[in-house]
Write a protein that holds these residues in place. Sequence first.
Motif, PDB file in Angstrom:
ATOM      1  N   ALA A  42       0.829  -1.199   0.000  1.00  0.00           N
ATOM      2  CA  ALA A  42       0.000   0.000   0.000  1.00  0.00           C
ATOM      3  C   ALA A  42       0.864   1.249   0.000  1.00  0.00           C
ATOM      4  CB  ALA A  42      -0.916  -0.001   1.223  1.00  0.00           C
ATOM      5  N   TRP A 245      -8.604  -5.300  -7.841  1.00  0.00           N
ATOM      6  CA  TRP A 245      -9.508  -4.987  -6.737  1.00  0.00           C
ATOM      7  C   TRP A 245      -8.676  -5.030  -5.464  1.00  0.00           C
ATOM      8  CZ3 TRP A 245     -14.311  -3.109  -6.690  1.00  0.00           C
ATOM      9  CH2 TRP A 245     -15.063  -3.175  -5.513  1.00  0.00           C
ATOM     10  N   GLY A 246      -8.065  -3.891  -5.119  1.00  0.00           N
ATOM     11  CA  GLY A 246      -7.130  -3.862  -4.006  1.00  0.00           C
ATOM     12  C   GLY A 246      -7.626  -3.051  -2.832  1.00  0.00           C
ATOM     13  N   GLU A 247      -6.735  -2.841  -1.864  1.00  0.00           N
ATOM     14  CA  GLU A 247      -7.086  -2.099  -0.662  1.00  0.00           C
ATOM     15  C   GLU A 247      -7.407  -0.638  -0.960  1.00  0.00           C
ATOM     16  OE1 GLU A 247      -7.548  -3.352   2.487  1.00  0.00           O
ATOM     17  OE2 GLU A 247      -7.446  -5.193   1.303  1.00  0.00           O
ATOM     18  N   PHE A 248      -6.938  -0.131  -2.107  1.00  0.00           N
ATOM     19  CA  PHE A 248      -7.232   1.263  -2.442  1.00  0.00           C
ATOM     20  C   PHE A 248      -8.723   1.512  -2.629  1.00  0.00           C
ATOM     21  CE2 PHE A 248      -7.303  -0.672  -6.531  1.00  0.00           C
ATOM     22  CZ  PHE A 248      -6.095  -1.338  -6.705  1.00  0.00           C
ATOM     23  N   ARG A 249      -9.500   0.422  -2.771  1.00  0.00           N
ATOM     24  CA  ARG A 249     -10.950   0.607  -2.891  1.00  0.00           C
ATOM     25  C   ARG A 249     -11.538   1.236  -1.628  1.00  0.00           C
ATOM     26  NH1 ARG A 249     -10.309  -4.461  -0.895  1.00  0.00           N
ATOM     27  NH2 ARG A 249     -11.888  -5.251   0.552  1.00  0.00           N
ATOM     28  N   LEU A 250     -10.790   1.174  -0.524  1.00  0.00           N
ATOM     29  CA  LEU A 250     -11.286   1.680   0.748  1.00  0.00           C
ATOM     30  C   LEU A 250     -11.108   3.186   0.895  1.00  0.00           C
ATOM     31  CD1 LEU A 250      -9.940  -1.153   3.063  1.00  0.00           C
ATOM     32  CD2 LEU A 250     -12.199  -0.957   1.993  1.00  0.00           C
ATOM     33  N   LYS A 251     -10.319   3.817  -0.020  1.00  0.00           N
ATOM     34  CA  LYS A 251     -10.096   5.260   0.118  1.00  0.00           C
ATOM     35  C   LYS A 251     -10.026   6.012  -1.202  1.00  0.00           C
ATOM     36  CE  LYS A 251      -5.121   4.380   0.734  1.00  0.00           C
ATOM     37  NZ  LYS A 251      -3.959   4.599   1.608  1.00  0.00           N
ATOM     38  N   ARG A 261     -17.964   1.826  -1.339  1.00  0.00           N
ATOM     39  CA  ARG A 261     -18.010   2.269   0.061  1.00  0.00           C
ATOM     40  C   ARG A 261     -19.392   2.750   0.462  1.00  0.00           C
ATOM     41  NH1 ARG A 261     -13.147   4.541  -1.609  1.00  0.00           N
ATOM     42  NH2 ARG A 261     -13.992   6.672  -1.594  1.00  0.00           N
ATOM     43  N   GLU A 267     -18.553  -6.512  -3.996  1.00  0.00           N
ATOM     44  CA  GLU A 267     -17.362  -7.049  -4.665  1.00  0.00           C
ATOM     45  C   GLU A 267     -17.706  -8.167  -5.646  1.00  0.00           C
ATOM     46  OE1 GLU A 267     -13.060  -9.076  -3.436  1.00  0.00           O
ATOM     47  OE2 GLU A 267     -14.323  -8.147  -1.915  1.00  0.00           O
TER      48      GLU A 267
END
Length: 331
Positions: A42, A245-251, A261, A267
């Motif tokens: 990240a 589809w990574g952790e960047f989807r959270l921000k 979100r 997903e």
Amino acid sequence: MSLPGLDRAAVIAAGGADFGLALADVRDAFALLRAGEAEMPAETSVALGAPDLPGRAYALPASLGGRFQAAGVKWTAHRPAPGDGQPMITSSTIVNDRRSGLPLGIVESALLTAMRTAAVSALALESLMPVPLRSAAVLGAGFHARTHLEMLAALHPGLERVLIWNRTRSKAEALAARSWPFPVAVAASPEEAARCDAVLTCTNAKEPILDAAALRPGRLVVQVGYHEVSFEVIDKADHVVVDLWGEFRLKSAKSLFQMHRAGRFPEERVAADLGTVLAGGFTPTPGSLVYLSSFGLNIFDIALAARVIATAGASNSAPTTHQDRSDWPWL
């Protein structure tokens, strides 16, 4: 140990503006990621500027095996607005040999960022078109829009029609007036542009400018910018594809991730990521409406930078220092 530095001119001389090479880099990076031979932690960031005039700098690390054997970090500063006439965003990528850890070089990477972004769009045009590609539209007239038009000119010179739309029509007209291998016209509206087979959205819009009513089956929408695509467009798509589809989807501020979100996009609705598509694991239904959210992955930045540094070294290019952007024809 001295660290060779490549400015824009040196990057271009080493093949940094070659879309065929960029496309091969991105394709190979996807294969390495899928094979577990690449990693992409990240991003991290730090604040810049004063509290009333904030900016931020981002570190995006990655490493790849295969023909790259590189580990590195892209360092991008989104500067506060000091009114000093200097670029608002500066970007450099430093690369080390993945095996020995020795530094290989540092490159000015604004051009490479635009090249790898357009290369992902080129992969989408190769693998996700639900109809034969005859026409394309580019929304926007800035840096990424211009690079996408250059990509179309290099890889799809036989297009029957290309449309450009921009909020400021004069900027679209200036871009259309350049020499292109295909007919180029300025669209009166995003709705007119959306009649093309492929719609490449390359704006910085914070509110949607493309809505579902403008789109029909048999279209591919590639979202490069922030939030220019409405949630209704994504809802209407028969297939939703992501580069990852990574952790960047959270921000991330991208439309798809905002929608996720907000609880409006589960997903499970993701049809595939591009790595799966390239491996033959997904093919869109003919005549369907396909939407790709292109986030842009750190591994691409390191792949392109590593290739350019290796080419420059092989040709004994002299190290150079960073310059301002005023003499760079891509801007």
